[in-house]
Design a protein around this motif. Structure first.
Motif, PDB file in Angstrom:
ATOM      1  N   ASN A  65       7.019   9.466  27.244  1.00 25.90           N
ATOM      2  CA  ASN A  65       7.100   9.817  28.662  1.00 25.90           C
ATOM      3  C   ASN A  65       6.418  11.136  28.974  1.00 25.90           C
ATOM      4  OD1 ASN A  65       8.798   7.548  29.032  1.00 25.90           O
ATOM      5  ND2 ASN A  65      10.564   8.759  28.366  1.00 25.90           N
ATOM      6  N   LEU A  66       5.974  11.844  27.961  1.00 31.47           N
ATOM      7  CA  LEU A  66       5.445  13.186  28.180  1.00 31.47           C
ATOM      8  C   LEU A  66       4.017  13.173  28.696  1.00 31.47           C
ATOM      9  CD1 LEU A  66       6.838  14.964  24.969  1.00 31.47           C
ATOM     10  CD2 LEU A  66       7.769  15.024  27.298  1.00 31.47           C
ATOM     11  N   SER A  67       3.294  12.106  28.401  1.00 38.61           N
ATOM     12  CA  SER A  67       1.896  12.010  28.814  1.00 38.61           C
ATOM     13  C   SER A  67       1.465  10.553  28.742  1.00 38.61           C
ATOM     14  CB  SER A  67       1.016  12.840  27.875  1.00 38.61           C
ATOM     15  OG  SER A  67      -0.344  12.474  28.009  1.00 38.61           O
ATOM     16  N   PRO A  68       0.619  10.116  29.668  1.00 38.91           N
ATOM     17  CA  PRO A  68       0.076   8.756  29.536  1.00 38.91           C
ATOM     18  C   PRO A  68      -0.604   8.536  28.189  1.00 38.91           C
ATOM     19  CG  PRO A  68      -0.438   9.659  31.696  1.00 38.91           C
ATOM     20  CD  PRO A  68       0.158  10.797  30.891  1.00 38.91           C
ATOM     21  N   ALA A  69      -1.148   9.605  27.643  1.00 38.51           N
ATOM     22  CA  ALA A  69      -1.830   9.483  26.350  1.00 38.51           C
ATOM     23  C   ALA A  69      -0.854   9.207  25.212  1.00 38.51           C
ATOM     24  CB  ALA A  69      -2.616  10.762  26.065  1.00 38.51           C
ATOM     25  N   PHE A  70       0.438   9.421  25.472  1.00 43.26           N
ATOM     26  CA  PHE A  70       1.450   9.241  24.430  1.00 43.26           C
ATOM     27  C   PHE A  70       2.219   7.923  24.571  1.00 43.26           C
ATOM     28  CE2 PHE A  70       2.250  14.148  24.014  1.00 43.26           C
ATOM     29  CZ  PHE A  70       0.940  14.322  23.619  1.00 43.26           C
ATOM     30  N   GLN A  71       1.799   7.051  25.471  1.00 46.53           N
ATOM     31  CA  GLN A  71       2.570   5.842  25.775  1.00 46.53           C
ATOM     32  C   GLN A  71       2.873   5.003  24.539  1.00 46.53           C
ATOM     33  OE1 GLN A  71       0.626   3.590  28.833  1.00 46.53           O
ATOM     34  NE2 GLN A  71       1.581   4.737  30.504  1.00 46.53           N
ATOM     35  N   THR A  72       1.922   4.988  23.608  1.00 42.79           N
ATOM     36  CA  THR A  72       2.106   4.152  22.416  1.00 42.79           C
ATOM     37  C   THR A  72       3.353   4.557  21.632  1.00 42.79           C
ATOM     38  OG1 THR A  72      -0.295   3.878  22.286  1.00 42.79           O
ATOM     39  CG2 THR A  72       0.958   3.282  20.342  1.00 42.79           C
ATOM     40  N   CYS A  73       3.763   5.824  21.778  1.00 41.16           N
ATOM     41  CA  CYS A  73       4.976   6.269  21.081  1.00 41.16           C
ATOM     42  C   CYS A  73       6.184   5.431  21.507  1.00 41.16           C
ATOM     43  CB  CYS A  73       5.251   7.739  21.376  1.00 41.16           C
ATOM     44  SG  CYS A  73       3.940   8.870  20.846  1.00 41.16           S
ATOM     45  N   THR A  74       6.153   4.927  22.742  1.00 40.16           N
ATOM     46  CA  THR A  74       7.246   4.113  23.263  1.00 40.16           C
ATOM     47  C   THR A  74       6.938   2.627  23.178  1.00 40.16           C
ATOM     48  OG1 THR A  74       7.919   5.844  24.796  1.00 40.16           O
ATOM     49  CG2 THR A  74       8.642   3.600  25.296  1.00 40.16           C
ATOM     50  N   THR A  75       5.708   2.264  23.535  1.00 35.27           N
ATOM     51  CA  THR A  75       5.371   0.842  23.657  1.00 35.27           C
ATOM     52  C   THR A  75       4.854   0.220  22.367  1.00 35.27           C
ATOM     53  OG1 THR A  75       3.107   1.336  24.348  1.00 35.27           O
ATOM     54  CG2 THR A  75       4.785   1.173  26.086  1.00 35.27           C
ATOM     55  N   GLY A  76       4.467   1.038  21.412  1.00 38.04           N
ATOM     56  CA  GLY A  76       3.881   0.519  20.184  1.00 38.04           C
ATOM     57  C   GLY A  76       4.857  -0.340  19.401  1.00 38.04           C
ATOM     58  N   LYS A  77       4.331  -1.358  18.762  1.00 30.82           N
ATOM     59  CA  LYS A  77       5.158  -2.261  17.955  1.00 30.82           C
ATOM     60  C   LYS A  77       4.865  -2.125  16.461  1.00 30.82           C
ATOM     61  CE  LYS A  77       7.049  -4.087  21.590  1.00 30.82           C
ATOM     62  NZ  LYS A  77       8.406  -3.617  21.969  1.00 30.82           N
TER      63      LYS A  77
END
Ligand SMILES: [Zn+2]
Length: 271
Positions: A65-77
């Motif tokens: 949630n800290l940056s759009p560039a970090f989205q994979t930290c949440t959405t990554g599988k």
């Protein structure tokens, strides 16, 4: 039971390598991702950079949630680290080191202490060559083996010419003082500025056996970029309790929690 790996070598052609380069500016302390590349690497704009931490509102649970560039930290599988089941077979693809003695220096990037080699170092696995970029530590370990967490985990970060990252994970536990690690440990406990630790052969830092577990994961720091080939060594090394204390005094609790395995197989086959 393990499912059939839906992993191809093509998937390891890292399409998002640029993402991991996007972290080298904009914070009060340098915030290069621990698995990210040396500071000499071209950087993206500061607009893509966000502060992150291992606790509080900027902690691992909120990285995405800290940056759009970090989205994979949440959405990554296919995230790292993971808990490796004890019964996991070792990888059939040996690691061949092309390490040699090199002048090395260390610096604190704000999240860990990195070691850089002054001359080219590399390893080969499954016929692919990966150039050594940097080594750093996490305290305690990020990967666990059947739930067992080790005192320290070292990451030897490599990258192929076509951008694939391969990280050798080395677990360490308390035991006898380890003289080959003393230059790094002692320097890590020093100032944050870059400083030489003299000549080191990276091979001397590794155990005799390079048997390892392999799987496809991610950077364990933002932006959590996936398609990273992980090579977690089966044989831990020992460090003296005082050596572990020295590292812990510099950076502690800099470990991301283990992530869901999802539809992945450890160890990868057909490498
Ligand atoms: Zn790391």
């Amino acid at each position: 039971m393990r499912s059939t790996p839906d992993i191809t070598r093509k998937s390891l052609l890292i399409g998002s390598a640029w993402g991991l380069l996007a972290l080298t500016a904009g914070c009060t302390k340098p915030t290069t991702g621990s698995e990210a590349l040396p500071s000499s690497t071209p950087t993206a704009s500061a607009a893509n950079v966000a502060h992150w931490s291992y606790e509080g509102a900027e902690g691992p649970g909120d990285w995405g949630n800290l940056s759009p560039a970090f989205q994979t930290c949440t959405t990554g599988k296919a995230q790292s680290p993971i808990d490796i089941p004890a019964a996991t077979p070792k990888s059939p693809a040996p690691i061949t080191l092309a390490y040699s003695a090199s002048e090395c220096d260390v610096h604190d990037n704000g999240h860990t202490v990195e070691l850089h080699a002054g001359s080219a170092q590399s390893l080969t696995v499954s016929g692919k060559n990966y150039a050594f970029k940097q080594m750093h530590f996490h305290d305690p370990s990020e990967h666990t083996i059947e739930g067992t967490r080790y005192d320290v985990e070292f990451h030897f970060v490599h990258q192929s010419d076509d951008g694939v990252l391969a990280v050798v994970g080395l677990l360490a536990k308390a035991g006898k003082s380890n003289p080959v690690w003393a230059p790094f440990v002692d320097a890590a406990a020093g100032s944050t500025s870059s400083r030489s630790i003299g000549s080191v052969n990276l091979a001397s830092l590794l155990p005799a056996s390079l048997e390892h577990f392999a799987y496809e994961g991610s950077l364990t720091t933002p932006p959590c970029t996936e398609s990273v080939l992980w090579l977690v060594l089966d044989q831990p090394i020992e460090l003296g309790a005082d050596q572990i204390s020295k590292l812990r005094a510099v950076h502690s609790a800099n470990n991301r929690p283990t992530q869901e395995l999802n539809n992945r197989t450890v160890t990868l086959v057909n490498q």
